[in-house]
Scaffold this motif. Structure first.
Motif, PDB file in Angstrom:
ATOM      1  N   SER A  22      23.546   8.451  48.612  1.00 24.12           N
ATOM      2  CA  SER A  22      23.025   8.801  47.287  1.00 24.12           C
ATOM      3  C   SER A  22      21.746   9.630  47.370  1.00 24.12           C
ATOM      4  CB  SER A  22      22.737   7.528  46.485  1.00 24.12           C
ATOM      5  OG  SER A  22      21.631   6.813  47.033  1.00 24.12           O
ATOM      6  N   ILE A  23      21.244   9.829  48.579  1.00 27.07           N
ATOM      7  CA  ILE A  23      20.003  10.588  48.791  1.00 27.07           C
ATOM      8  C   ILE A  23      20.336  11.951  49.368  1.00 27.07           C
ATOM      9  CG2 ILE A  23      17.753  10.596  49.929  1.00 27.07           C
ATOM     10  CD1 ILE A  23      18.137   8.333  47.898  1.00 27.07           C
ATOM     11  N   ALA A  24      19.730  12.998  48.834  1.00 32.81           N
ATOM     12  CA  ALA A  24      19.927  14.349  49.374  1.00 32.81           C
ATOM     13  C   ALA A  24      19.176  14.467  50.693  1.00 32.81           C
ATOM     14  CB  ALA A  24      19.423  15.394  48.385  1.00 32.81           C
ATOM     15  N   LEU A  25      19.880  14.805  51.744  1.00 32.99           N
ATOM     16  CA  LEU A  25      19.281  14.950  53.068  1.00 32.99           C
ATOM     17  C   LEU A  25      19.163  16.429  53.410  1.00 32.99           C
ATOM     18  CD1 LEU A  25      21.150  12.132  55.029  1.00 32.99           C
ATOM     19  CD2 LEU A  25      19.006  11.994  53.731  1.00 32.99           C
ATOM     20  N   VAL A  26      17.934  16.893  53.572  1.00 32.37           N
ATOM     21  CA  VAL A  26      17.667  18.301  53.869  1.00 32.37           C
ATOM     22  C   VAL A  26      17.452  18.443  55.369  1.00 32.37           C
ATOM     23  CG1 VAL A  26      16.153  20.264  53.423  1.00 32.37           C
ATOM     24  CG2 VAL A  26      16.598  18.584  51.606  1.00 32.37           C
ATOM     25  N   THR A  27      18.359  19.115  56.040  1.00 31.44           N
ATOM     26  CA  THR A  27      18.256  19.264  57.489  1.00 31.44           C
ATOM     27  C   THR A  27      17.182  20.288  57.848  1.00 31.44           C
ATOM     28  OG1 THR A  27      20.603  18.741  57.725  1.00 31.44           O
ATOM     29  CG2 THR A  27      19.518  19.795  59.598  1.00 31.44           C
ATOM     30  N   THR A  28      16.195  19.848  58.621  1.00 31.21           N
ATOM     31  CA  THR A  28      15.067  20.704  58.994  1.00 31.21           C
ATOM     32  C   THR A  28      14.695  20.456  60.445  1.00 31.21           C
ATOM     33  OG1 THR A  28      13.295  19.118  58.526  1.00 31.21           O
ATOM     34  CG2 THR A  28      14.163  20.349  56.654  1.00 31.21           C
TER      35      THR A  28
END
Length: 325
Positions: A165-171
């Motif tokens: 449910s959480i947006a995971l931003v790959t960095t």
């Protein structure tokens, strides 16, 4: 939906060094033909470029490998999987790798072996959130692949949040403080100097991985084919590394200077980071094996591991006590 921000840049991830007493008691004499044939043979060890590799840097800078009668060359890489991949390619005989990284490389290269642990920590990785964000109000997290993803998953579950449910931003870690300051992400789990940079830009630390029962370790890795003919030599190298790890643990000022000289880092900052890690050469335990199984299960579930890998086979339990203690 998961967002992905891909950037170029080296990931400064996660630990080591070595000390050896210059006496005959510290290194076993050659007792068989195989040992005699490896006398004076160069051992190339690939490591990353952050303070978690302090024992390697200290042993190299202070000539501790040489004092033990060893010809060791420390090869700096960008970190991550590069060290273990060098072992696979034959451009290094050994490498220092985080457990999560080593296992993912081992899945595709079943001849790799982990000889033991030289450092571990449940406080090196910290959780930082943007000011105004509380743990239960998290909507977006910055995540770097591997252990960063694993820790983020455990953290969110510890809060009772569904990671899906959480947006995971790959960095990459260096990008995270700026993304946090701009409001592109609500938080991330990483290590210094990125934690300090984020706090300086208006964020705050809410805990360490130890607060939700998580930690990582780093292993000394070699190939089974090389190890089969170099058991004593590998043991002597690890013995020096373990002794250096003891020095790092007891004298962080000395360790900070060695790290600073090796990777052009401020010695005060290097000392700070070294004290966030527990340096100790040791054998594998049942807990290490359990953690390795959990990592394999997690990465297989994420589609990051496709090959077969048996932690009980690739972690050489008992090897350190027999060869390096």
């Amino acid at each position: 939906m998961k967002k992905k921000f891909w950037r170029r840049g080296a990931a400064a991830v996660a630990v080591l060094a070595a000390f050896a007493a210059a006496t005959a008691a510290c290194a076993r004499p050659a007792t068989n033909t195989a040992a005699a044939n490896t006398a004076g043979e160069r051992v190339r060890i690939s490591v990353g470029v952050d303070p978690s590799y302090a024992p390697f840097f200290l042993a190299d800078r202070e000539g501790l490998f040489k004092a033990a009668g060893l010809d060791v060359q420390i090869i700096q890489t960008e970190g991550g999987a590069a060290g273990a991949q060098n072992v696979v390619a034959g451009t290094s005989e050994m490498s220092g790798n985080a457990n999560s990284t080593a296992l993912t490389v081992m899945a595709g290269n079943p001849k790799l072996r982990a000889l033991g642990v030289y450092e571990e920590s449940d406080r090196y990785f910290q959780v930082v959130l943007r000011d105004g964000v509380t743990p239960n109000s998290i909507k977006t997290m910055g995540v770097f692949p591997g252990i960063g993803l694993y820790f983020t998953d455990l953290y969110l579950r510890s809060l009772g949040l569904d990671p899906a449910s959480i947006a995971l931003v790959t960095t990459s870690p260096p990008e995270q403080p700026a993304l946090l300051a701009r409001g592109d992400i609500d938080g991330f789990i990483s290590f210094d100097p990125w934690i300090t940079q984020a706090v300086g830009k208006g964020s705050h630390v809410v805990g360490t991985t130890g607060n939700f029962g998580a930690k990582y370790s780093q292993w000394l890795v070699a190939s089974d084919s090389w190890l089969s003919g170099h058991q004593e030599l590998a043991g002597r190298v690890f013995r020096v590394l373990a002794q250096a790890a003891d020095i790092v643990a007891s004298d962080p000022d000395r360790a900070g200077k060695a790290v600073a000289a090796a990777i052009q880092m401020d010695p005060i900052e290097a000392r700070k980071q070294v004290t966030q890690i527990d340096f100790k050469g040791r054998d594998f335990t049942a807990d290490d094996l359990d953690q390795a199984r959990r990592l394999v299960d997690f990465f297989r579930g994420q589609g990051k591991i496709n090959g077969d890998i048996d932690p009980q086979k690739v972690l050489l339990s008992g090897w350190f006590n027999q060869n390096a203690k």
